[in-house]
Design a protein around this motif. Structure first.
Motif, PDB file in Angstrom:
ATOM      1  N   PHE A 109      33.511  19.694  36.644  1.00  0.00           N
ATOM      2  CA  PHE A 109      34.161  20.791  35.931  1.00  0.00           C
ATOM      3  C   PHE A 109      35.628  20.496  35.616  1.00  0.00           C
ATOM      4  N   GLU A 110      36.094  19.293  35.924  1.00  0.00           N
ATOM      5  CA  GLU A 110      37.499  18.968  35.678  1.00  0.00           C
ATOM      6  C   GLU A 110      37.809  19.096  34.188  1.00  0.00           C
ATOM      7  N   GLY A 111      38.730  20.005  33.846  1.00  0.00           N
ATOM      8  CA  GLY A 111      39.102  20.219  32.454  1.00  0.00           C
ATOM      9  C   GLY A 111      38.099  21.016  31.654  1.00  0.00           C
ATOM     10  N   ALA A 112      37.109  21.635  32.338  1.00  0.00           N
ATOM     11  CA  ALA A 112      36.066  22.392  31.636  1.00  0.00           C
ATOM     12  C   ALA A 112      36.580  23.750  31.193  1.00  0.00           C
ATOM     13  N   GLY A 114      34.251  26.332  30.860  1.00  0.00           N
ATOM     14  CA  GLY A 114      33.409  27.310  31.535  1.00  0.00           C
ATOM     15  C   GLY A 114      32.030  26.761  31.798  1.00  0.00           C
ATOM     16  N   LEU A 115      31.100  27.644  32.134  1.00  0.00           N
ATOM     17  CA  LEU A 115      29.717  27.279  32.410  1.00  0.00           C
ATOM     18  C   LEU A 115      28.956  27.001  31.116  1.00  0.00           C
ATOM     19  N   ALA A 116      28.081  25.986  31.160  1.00  0.00           N
ATOM     20  CA  ALA A 116      27.269  25.672  29.987  1.00  0.00           C
ATOM     21  C   ALA A 116      26.402  26.862  29.580  1.00  0.00           C
ATOM     22  N   SER A 117      25.972  27.660  30.550  1.00  0.00           N
ATOM     23  CA  SER A 117      25.122  28.817  30.250  1.00  0.00           C
ATOM     24  C   SER A 117      25.869  29.907  29.486  1.00  0.00           C
ATOM     25  N   ARG A 118      27.218  29.827  29.456  1.00  0.00           N
ATOM     26  CA  ARG A 118      28.021  30.821  28.745  1.00  0.00           C
ATOM     27  C   ARG A 118      28.688  30.228  27.504  1.00  0.00           C
ATOM     28  N   GLU A 119      28.237  29.054  27.103  1.00  0.00           N
ATOM     29  CA  GLU A 119      28.866  28.359  25.978  1.00  0.00           C
ATOM     30  C   GLU A 119      28.819  29.175  24.690  1.00  0.00           C
ATOM     31  N   VAL A 225      38.859  30.147  39.593  1.00  0.00           N
ATOM     32  CA  VAL A 225      38.213  31.176  38.796  1.00  0.00           C
ATOM     33  C   VAL A 225      36.709  31.154  39.016  1.00  0.00           C
ATOM     34  N   ASP A 226      36.112  32.331  38.968  1.00  0.00           N
ATOM     35  CA  ASP A 226      34.660  32.462  39.002  1.00  0.00           C
ATOM     36  C   ASP A 226      34.167  32.292  37.568  1.00  0.00           C
ATOM     37  N   PHE A 227      33.645  31.122  37.245  1.00  0.00           N
ATOM     38  CA  PHE A 227      33.238  30.835  35.877  1.00  0.00           C
ATOM     39  C   PHE A 227      32.041  31.675  35.437  1.00  0.00           C
ATOM     40  N   ARG A 228      31.413  32.385  36.354  1.00  0.00           N
ATOM     41  CA  ARG A 228      30.346  33.302  35.940  1.00  0.00           C
ATOM     42  C   ARG A 228      30.923  34.513  35.219  1.00  0.00           C
ATOM     43  N   LYS A 229      32.216  34.761  35.441  1.00  0.00           N
ATOM     44  CA  LYS A 229      32.853  35.947  34.871  1.00  0.00           C
ATOM     45  C   LYS A 229      34.015  35.619  33.941  1.00  0.00           C
ATOM     46  N   SER A 230      34.542  34.412  34.033  1.00  0.00           N
ATOM     47  CA  SER A 230      35.752  34.078  33.284  1.00  0.00           C
ATOM     48  C   SER A 230      35.647  32.681  32.693  1.00  0.00           C
ATOM     49  N   PHE A 231      36.573  32.406  31.785  1.00  0.00           N
ATOM     50  CA  PHE A 231      36.721  31.078  31.215  1.00  0.00           C
ATOM     51  C   PHE A 231      38.102  30.544  31.583  1.00  0.00           C
ATOM     52  N   ALA A 232      38.262  29.228  31.515  1.00  0.00           N
ATOM     53  CA  ALA A 232      39.574  28.630  31.726  1.00  0.00           C
ATOM     54  C   ALA A 232      40.453  28.882  30.512  1.00  0.00           C
ATOM     55  N   GLY A 233      41.766  28.881  30.726  1.00  0.00           N
ATOM     56  CA  GLY A 233      42.690  29.014  29.608  1.00  0.00           C
ATOM     57  C   GLY A 233      42.623  27.768  28.736  1.00  0.00           C
ATOM     58  N   LYS A 241      40.157  25.523  38.182  1.00  0.00           N
ATOM     59  CA  LYS A 241      39.029  24.949  38.909  1.00  0.00           C
ATOM     60  C   LYS A 241      38.118  26.076  39.385  1.00  0.00           C
ATOM     61  N   ARG A 242      36.932  25.689  39.861  1.00  0.00           N
ATOM     62  CA  ARG A 242      35.974  26.686  40.340  1.00  0.00           C
ATOM     63  C   ARG A 242      36.473  27.382  41.610  1.00  0.00           C
ATOM     64  N   LYS A 243      36.155  28.637  41.723  1.00  0.00           N
ATOM     65  CA  LYS A 243      36.597  29.445  42.866  1.00  0.00           C
ATOM     66  C   LYS A 243      36.093  28.877  44.184  1.00  0.00           C
ATOM     67  N   SER A 244      34.953  28.189  44.166  1.00  0.00           N
ATOM     68  CA  SER A 244      34.394  27.613  45.379  1.00  0.00           C
ATOM     69  C   SER A 244      35.289  26.524  45.984  1.00  0.00           C
ATOM     70  N   LEU A 245      36.291  26.072  45.222  1.00  0.00           N
ATOM     71  CA  LEU A 245      37.217  25.042  45.700  1.00  0.00           C
ATOM     72  C   LEU A 245      38.573  25.611  46.094  1.00  0.00           C
ATOM     73  N   ALA A 246      38.655  26.925  46.225  1.00  0.00           N
ATOM     74  CA  ALA A 246      39.942  27.580  46.491  1.00  0.00           C
ATOM     75  C   ALA A 246      40.570  27.124  47.806  1.00  0.00           C
ATOM     76  N   HIS A 247      39.737  26.644  48.739  1.00  0.00           N
ATOM     77  CA  HIS A 247      40.271  26.180  50.019  1.00  0.00           C
ATOM     78  C   HIS A 247      41.216  24.982  49.845  1.00  0.00           C
ATOM     79  N   GLU A 248      41.138  24.303  48.698  1.00  0.00           N
ATOM     80  CA  GLU A 248      42.007  23.151  48.461  1.00  0.00           C
ATOM     81  C   GLU A 248      43.468  23.552  48.300  1.00  0.00           C
ATOM     82  N   SER A 249      43.714  24.800  47.870  1.00  0.00           N
ATOM     83  CA  SER A 249      45.081  25.294  47.659  1.00  0.00           C
ATOM     84  C   SER A 249      45.922  24.221  46.949  1.00  0.00           C
ATOM     85  N   GLU A 250      45.455  23.822  45.788  1.00  0.00           N
ATOM     86  CA  GLU A 250      46.015  22.641  45.126  1.00  0.00           C
ATOM     87  C   GLU A 250      47.178  22.964  44.201  1.00  0.00           C
TER      88      GLU A 250
END
Length: 317
Positions: A109-112, A114-119, A225-233, A241-250
């Motif tokens: 998802f780097e630089g994505a 959003g989800l392909a299902s929401r294209e 971000v939760d890509f099920r509900k939002s898109f990247a800017g 990045k995906r919300k599931s990676l929030a623990h990285e605090s990057e």
């Protein structure tokens, strides 16, 4: 006033902690009106709105701040980078930070956007916007027929897609973990038991001032971000990045622009005494490893504290 595109360390740092307020008068910047990043007559960095534009002697760039998420990083934010011994030695020897090309990361998802299902949802939103723009002619212009409007809207959308694909190949990233202390999870990921590695500690301000001023570097906090509900800017996808990676605090430093997609990575010169606030040996390394690190750092003429890992602290009951 023509933009020069020149950014020194102070202006980079100011830009990274500015967003929607004029630095000089603290006024809220009006939406859809560009801010200005540049230099005053005395050479000091400025980030101002139209309200204080008279302070700008040299304009580095216009800033369309509302196009981007608020990625501000406080100057004193503690940043960590975990690495094995070989990469640390390369840092000392070459005096460069390696920026990886965005499409070389493991995260698909780097630089994505959003989800392909929401294209289709993403396409429909932008097509509506492009149709409106094409359908509205400039003063004195003639409206285009519907068929021409649709063709132009589709062409612009295809161009956006090409830009997104190209950006992943011409954007280079250095990733850092924002945390007041160490992360056991990241120790285990990058320097697992049985290996020898280090963590280097710096701050956002140190990082910006350590990097080669000729490199066009932007530093920002990653948006999860939760890509099920939002898109990247669209204009700052590399910071989403995906919300599931929030623990990285990057927090990431990003270099982009007129760069070649032939490069797998980009070494950027860095001033090590400015960058390195502290070096921490892996808590999983043997006891003699700390003395080895101290010897290495001294051999390269660096006066950097070698600190014990927090993970070595003992409890009482």
């Amino acid at each position: 006033m023509e933009s020069t595109g020149r950014f020194n360390a102070d202006l980079r740092a100011l830009r990274s902690r500015s967003y929607d307020r004029c630095q000089s008068c603290e006024e809220q910047l009006p939406r859809d009106v560009a801010a200005y990043a540049g230099y005053a007559f005395d050479g000091s960095a400025r980030y101002v709105g139209a309200c204080c534009f008279s302070e700008i002697h040299e304009l580095a760039t216009h800033v369309y701040w509302w196009w981007e998420a608020d990625k501000r990083v406080a100057p004193d934010t503690a940043l960590w980078r975990y690495m094995d011994l070989a990469k640390f030695l390369l840092l000392l020897e070459e005096k460069t930070l390696f920026f990886s090309r965005a499409d070389k990361f493991d995260d698909p998802f780097e630089g994505a956007s959003g989800l392909a299902s929401r294209e289709k949802e993403w396409d429909d939103f932008y097509l509506d916007h492009f149709r409106d723009a094409v359908r509205t002619p400039p003063p004195g212009g003639s409206p285009l027929p519907d068929e021409a409007v649709e063709q132009n809207a589709q062409r612009i959308l295809a161009s956006f897609r090409q830009i997104a694909a190209r950006d992943r190949r011409t954007t280079f990233v250095s990733c850092w973990h924002a945390n007041s202390g160490e992360s056991e999870a990241l120790w285990r990921l990058y320097c697992p038991p049985g290996s020898s590695g280090v963590a280097i500690k710096t701050t956002a301000n140190r990082l910006l001032h350590a990097l080669d001023p000729s490199a066009q570097i932007e530093i920002g906090r990653v948006q999860y971000v939760d890509f099920r509900k939002s898109f990247a800017g669209f204009h700052d996808r590399i910071f989403w990045k995906r919300k599931s990676l929030a623990h990285e605090s990057e927090v990431r430093a990003v270099c982009r622009g007129n760069l070649s997609d032939d490069w797998a990575g980009l070494p950027v010169l860095v001033d090590l005494p400015t960058l390195l606030e502290q070096v921490v040996p892996s808590p999983f390394a043997p006891a003699w490893f700390q003395n080895l690190l101290a010897s290495l750092v001294d051999r390269f003429g660096l006066k950097v504290p070698i600190e014990n890992s927090e993970l070595l602290a003992q409890p009482f009951f």
